[in-house]
Scaffold this motif. Structure first.
Motif, PDB file in Angstrom:
ATOM      1  N   TYR A 131     -10.197   6.544  -6.124  1.00  0.00           N
ATOM      2  CA  TYR A 131     -10.177   5.683  -7.315  1.00  0.00           C
ATOM      3  C   TYR A 131      -9.665   4.285  -6.977  1.00  0.00           C
ATOM      4  N   GLY A 132      -8.657   4.185  -6.097  1.00  0.00           N
ATOM      5  CA  GLY A 132      -8.162   2.862  -5.707  1.00  0.00           C
ATOM      6  C   GLY A 132      -9.266   2.053  -5.041  1.00  0.00           C
ATOM      7  N   ALA A 133      -9.907   2.666  -4.032  1.00  0.00           N
ATOM      8  CA  ALA A 133     -10.930   1.941  -3.274  1.00  0.00           C
ATOM      9  C   ALA A 133     -12.143   1.643  -4.142  1.00  0.00           C
ATOM     10  N   SER A 134     -12.523   2.591  -5.011  1.00  0.00           N
ATOM     11  CA  SER A 134     -13.720   2.356  -5.825  1.00  0.00           C
ATOM     12  C   SER A 134     -13.469   1.276  -6.876  1.00  0.00           C
ATOM     13  N   GLU A 135     -12.197   1.013  -7.195  1.00  0.00           N
ATOM     14  CA  GLU A 135     -11.878  -0.094  -8.108  1.00  0.00           C
ATOM     15  C   GLU A 135     -11.719  -1.410  -7.356  1.00  0.00           C
ATOM     16  N   GLY A 136     -11.950  -1.379  -6.054  1.00  0.00           N
ATOM     17  CA  GLY A 136     -11.925  -2.615  -5.271  1.00  0.00           C
ATOM     18  C   GLY A 136     -10.560  -2.966  -4.708  1.00  0.00           C
ATOM     19  N   LEU A 137      -9.593  -2.055  -4.813  1.00  0.00           N
ATOM     20  CA  LEU A 137      -8.266  -2.337  -4.251  1.00  0.00           C
ATOM     21  C   LEU A 137      -8.268  -2.043  -2.751  1.00  0.00           C
ATOM     22  N   GLY A 138      -7.605  -2.901  -1.986  1.00  0.00           N
ATOM     23  CA  GLY A 138      -7.435  -2.630  -0.558  1.00  0.00           C
ATOM     24  C   GLY A 138      -6.486  -1.451  -0.428  1.00  0.00           C
ATOM     25  N   THR A 139      -7.032  -0.288  -0.040  1.00  0.00           N
ATOM     26  CA  THR A 139      -6.267   0.962  -0.124  1.00  0.00           C
ATOM     27  C   THR A 139      -6.088   1.585   1.252  1.00  0.00           C
ATOM     28  N   LEU A 140      -4.854   1.936   1.562  1.00  0.00           N
ATOM     29  CA  LEU A 140      -4.572   2.656   2.817  1.00  0.00           C
ATOM     30  C   LEU A 140      -3.926   3.989   2.467  1.00  0.00           C
ATOM     31  N   VAL A 141      -4.347   5.045   3.164  1.00  0.00           N
ATOM     32  CA  VAL A 141      -3.713   6.358   3.011  1.00  0.00           C
ATOM     33  C   VAL A 141      -3.027   6.698   4.332  1.00  0.00           C
ATOM     34  N   VAL A 142      -1.756   7.074   4.248  1.00  0.00           N
ATOM     35  CA  VAL A 142      -1.017   7.467   5.458  1.00  0.00           C
ATOM     36  C   VAL A 142      -0.631   8.930   5.326  1.00  0.00           C
ATOM     37  N   ASP A 143      -0.856   9.709   6.380  1.00  0.00           N
ATOM     38  CA  ASP A 143      -0.411  11.109   6.352  1.00  0.00           C
ATOM     39  C   ASP A 143       0.196  11.476   7.699  1.00  0.00           C
ATOM     40  N   ARG A 144       1.231  12.295   7.637  1.00  0.00           N
ATOM     41  CA  ARG A 144       1.877  12.712   8.896  1.00  0.00           C
ATOM     42  C   ARG A 144       1.009  13.707   9.655  1.00  0.00           C
TER      43      ARG A 144
ATOM     44  N   THR B 147      -4.596   6.226   8.027  1.00  0.00           N
ATOM     45  CA  THR B 147      -3.783   6.304   9.238  1.00  0.00           C
ATOM     46  C   THR B 147      -3.165   7.696   9.278  1.00  0.00           C
ATOM     47  N   PHE B 148      -3.622   8.488  10.251  1.00  0.00           N
ATOM     48  CA  PHE B 148      -3.153   9.873  10.338  1.00  0.00           C
ATOM     49  C   PHE B 148      -2.074  10.016  11.407  1.00  0.00           C
ATOM     50  N   MET B 149      -1.422  11.147  11.386  1.00  0.00           N
ATOM     51  CA  MET B 149      -0.403  11.528  12.373  1.00  0.00           C
ATOM     52  C   MET B 149       0.771  10.553  12.378  1.00  0.00           C
ATOM     53  N   HIS B 150       1.044   9.954  11.224  1.00  0.00           N
ATOM     54  CA  HIS B 150       2.219   9.092  11.089  1.00  0.00           C
ATOM     55  C   HIS B 150       2.969   9.438   9.815  1.00  0.00           C
ATOM     56  N   THR B 151       4.290   9.526   9.943  1.00  0.00           N
ATOM     57  CA  THR B 151       5.150   9.800   8.790  1.00  0.00           C
ATOM     58  C   THR B 151       5.679   8.481   8.247  1.00  0.00           C
ATOM     59  N   VAL B 152       5.680   8.362   6.932  1.00  0.00           N
ATOM     60  CA  VAL B 152       6.334   7.201   6.310  1.00  0.00           C
ATOM     61  C   VAL B 152       7.821   7.525   6.250  1.00  0.00           C
ATOM     62  N   THR B 153       8.624   6.679   6.891  1.00  0.00           N
ATOM     63  CA  THR B 153      10.057   7.008   7.007  1.00  0.00           C
ATOM     64  C   THR B 153      10.937   6.134   6.121  1.00  0.00           C
ATOM     65  N   GLY B 154      10.397   5.033   5.598  1.00  0.00           N
ATOM     66  CA  GLY B 154      11.259   4.171   4.780  1.00  0.00           C
ATOM     67  C   GLY B 154      10.448   3.312   3.839  1.00  0.00           C
ATOM     68  N   ILE B 155      11.117   2.863   2.788  1.00  0.00           N
ATOM     69  CA  ILE B 155      10.461   1.977   1.831  1.00  0.00           C
ATOM     70  C   ILE B 155      11.521   1.012   1.292  1.00  0.00           C
ATOM     71  N   ARG B 156      11.181  -0.283   1.236  1.00  0.00           N
ATOM     72  CA  ARG B 156      12.135  -1.256   0.677  1.00  0.00           C
ATOM     73  C   ARG B 156      11.344  -2.365  -0.009  1.00  0.00           C
ATOM     74  N   ARG B 157      12.028  -3.105  -0.873  1.00  0.00           N
ATOM     75  CA  ARG B 157      11.359  -4.198  -1.575  1.00  0.00           C
ATOM     76  C   ARG B 157      11.634  -5.512  -0.856  1.00  0.00           C
ATOM     77  N   GLU B 158      10.592  -6.348  -0.758  1.00  0.00           N
ATOM     78  CA  GLU B 158      10.752  -7.711  -0.216  1.00  0.00           C
ATOM     79  C   GLU B 158       9.969  -8.631  -1.124  1.00  0.00           C
ATOM     80  N   GLY B 159      10.652  -9.304  -2.054  1.00  0.00           N
ATOM     81  CA  GLY B 159       9.959 -10.163  -3.013  1.00  0.00           C
ATOM     82  C   GLY B 159       8.991  -9.344  -3.841  1.00  0.00           C
ATOM     83  N   ARG B 160       7.710  -9.793  -3.904  1.00  0.00           N
ATOM     84  CA  ARG B 160       6.742  -9.048  -4.712  1.00  0.00           C
ATOM     85  C   ARG B 160       6.113  -7.885  -3.946  1.00  0.00           C
ATOM     86  N   PHE B 161       6.495  -7.750  -2.695  1.00  0.00           N
ATOM     87  CA  PHE B 161       5.911  -6.667  -1.880  1.00  0.00           C
ATOM     88  C   PHE B 161       6.869  -5.491  -1.706  1.00  0.00           C
ATOM     89  N   LEU B 162       6.276  -4.337  -1.482  1.00  0.00           N
ATOM     90  CA  LEU B 162       7.034  -3.189  -0.983  1.00  0.00           C
ATOM     91  C   LEU B 162       6.692  -3.069   0.498  1.00  0.00           C
TER      92      LEU B 162
END
Ligand SMILES: Cc1cc2nc3c(=O)[nH]c(=O)nc-3n(C[C@H](O)[C@H](O)[C@H](O)COP(=O)(O)OP(=O)(O)OC[C@H]3O[C@@H](n4cnc5c(N)ncnc54)[C@H](O)[C@@H]3O)c2cc1C
Length: 367
Positions: free
Chosen positions: A249-262, A306-321
């Motif tokens: 749904y993200g990609a079909s709405e035209g959003l630049g979409t990335l999926v990450v899975d460990r 992007t496969f075989m990668h774990t997301v280990t952290g998340i933080r806010r920087e201005g308008r971005f995560l």
């Protein structure tokens, strides 16, 4: 008769003749079509095929065969031919009839049939053939002879060979295993060379990887392991059914979409041999097929993975995560969708954990 059998059973000679003709005209090159006009004939035929060492790929049976329930006849199929797919033949006019729906539901719930199949109405009847073809693919999948099956060759089923099997399952890739001193194992080793490092992975195009990392395995099976850019509109964490839906749904709405899975695609769903309650699949589908279809759909809409990668952290920087991956890569995104599903508890006993894949296995379905 040559090839695995496609069996049809119906007490009405005209209807049986129509099905036999329809099956023969389409499948006789690779399969042998066998028909029976009564429950007794069907049992005799099944016994004969089993005694001759012949496989049954599909058995199709009328709802009622001279007073015997079709599901009763199909009960005799799996005990002799464990991978055979079993279908009840129903008339198109039965669609919506509560009593027929109930028979199908009860037989499916008790694992007495795999599918219902509408009888052919014209010749050729492509709707009928679409159902038969999908049953043949399921049969080939169960036999581990489906196209794109990857062969693992190892000294034993445990250890790294087991890990590779888990990694292939998490990438929704059909695979089989053979010991290095089996005929198939020796054939693969001969191509790889006697000093090749085990386990080996042999791909359908004949190429071989020696004891690959999970990332190499993912790449070789069509799964990217590095993001091509570092900034996205949305990053989805998790490529299970929820993450893959979000990607479509993200990609079909035209959003630049990335999926990450460990791991790979499909999450828990890849352990499911048959999912019957997913919208739009009245005959059910395997978790692997569901994951593959969803991945192909998201890919075509332009989602990145992007496969075989774990997301280990998340933080806010201005308008971005900013998301951090386990190799230190940082991804900037406007939105994050966490679709990380469930993590199953393990025993947590160190001496037992050390044996996982080497005699100790966790399992949630038949393998
Ligand atoms: C054997 C079995 C049979 C089932 N059969 C059915 C059925 O018939 N019908 C039904 O409705 N449901 C069934 N289920 C349940 C169904 O599979 C789950 O409900 C569904 O998979 C949940 O989807 P999800 O995307 O939310 O999470 P999951 O499938 O759990 O996927 C989550 C994904 O997130 C990834 N992930 C987690 N943390 C991170 C991180 N930090 N970084 C990167 N990636 C991460 C994981 O690797 C995983 O791939 C079954 C489950 C099992 C195990």
């Amino acid at each position: 008769m040559i090839g695995p059998a496609i069996l049809a059973v119906d007490a009405d000679p005209d209807r049986l003749g129509e099905i036999e003709r329809e099956l023969t005209e389409r499948y006789a090159r690779s399969y042998s079509v066998a028909v029976a006009g009564s429950a007794d004939d069907a049992h005799r035929l099944l016994e004969q095929l089993a005694a001759d060492g012949r496989d049954v790929a599909i058995a199709l049976c009328a709802l009622d065969v001279g007073g015997v329930d079709g599901a009763d006849i199909l009960d005799g199929v799996r005990s002799r031919h464990r991978h055979a797919r079993r279908g009840l033949l129903v008339r198109w006019e039965s669609l919506g009839q509560r009593d027929v729906g109930e028979i199908i539901f009860q037989a499916m719930a008790a694992d007495r049939i795999d599918q219902f199949v509408f009888r052919p109405m014209v010749s050729p009847d492509e709707q009928f053939h679409s159902a038969v073809s999908s049953m043949l693919l399921d049969w080939a999948d169960a036999q581990r002879t489906a196209p794109n099956t990857v062969r693992i060759v190892g000294e034993s089923w445990t250890g790294r060979a087991h890990e590779l099997r888990e990694a292939l399952q998490s990438c929704a890739v059909p695979h089989d295993f053979c010991l290095v001193d089996s005929p198939n194992g020796r054939a693969t080793l001969e191509i790889a060379g006697a000093d090749a490092e085990l386990p080996l992975l042999q791909f359908p195009d004949g190429s071989i990887l020696q004891n690959p990392t999970n990332a190499e395995l993912a790449l070789a099976t069509g799964g990217p392991v590095c993001p091509e850019q570092l900034e996205f509109d949305v990053v989805v964490v998790g490529a299970g059914p929820a993450g893959l839906s979000a990607a479509v749904y993200g990609a079909s709405e035209g959003l630049g979409t990335l999926v990450v899975d460990r791991g790979g695609i499909g999450g828990q769903a890849t352990s499911s041999s048959l999912i019957r309650n997913y919208l739009g699949f009245p005959r059910g589908l395997s978790g692997r097929r569901l994951a593959q279809n969803a991945y192909h759909q998201a890919w075509v809409f332009g989602a990145d993975f992007t496969f075989m990668h774990t997301v280990t952290g998340i933080r806010r920087e201005g308008r971005f995560l900013v998301l951090t991956l386990d190799d230190g890569t940082e991804l900037r995104t406007v939105g994050v969708l966490l679709a990380m599903g469930a993590t199953y508890q393990r025993l947590g006993v160190p001496s037992i954990e050390a044996m996982v894949g080497a005699g100790v296995f966790y399992g949630s379905s038949t393998s």
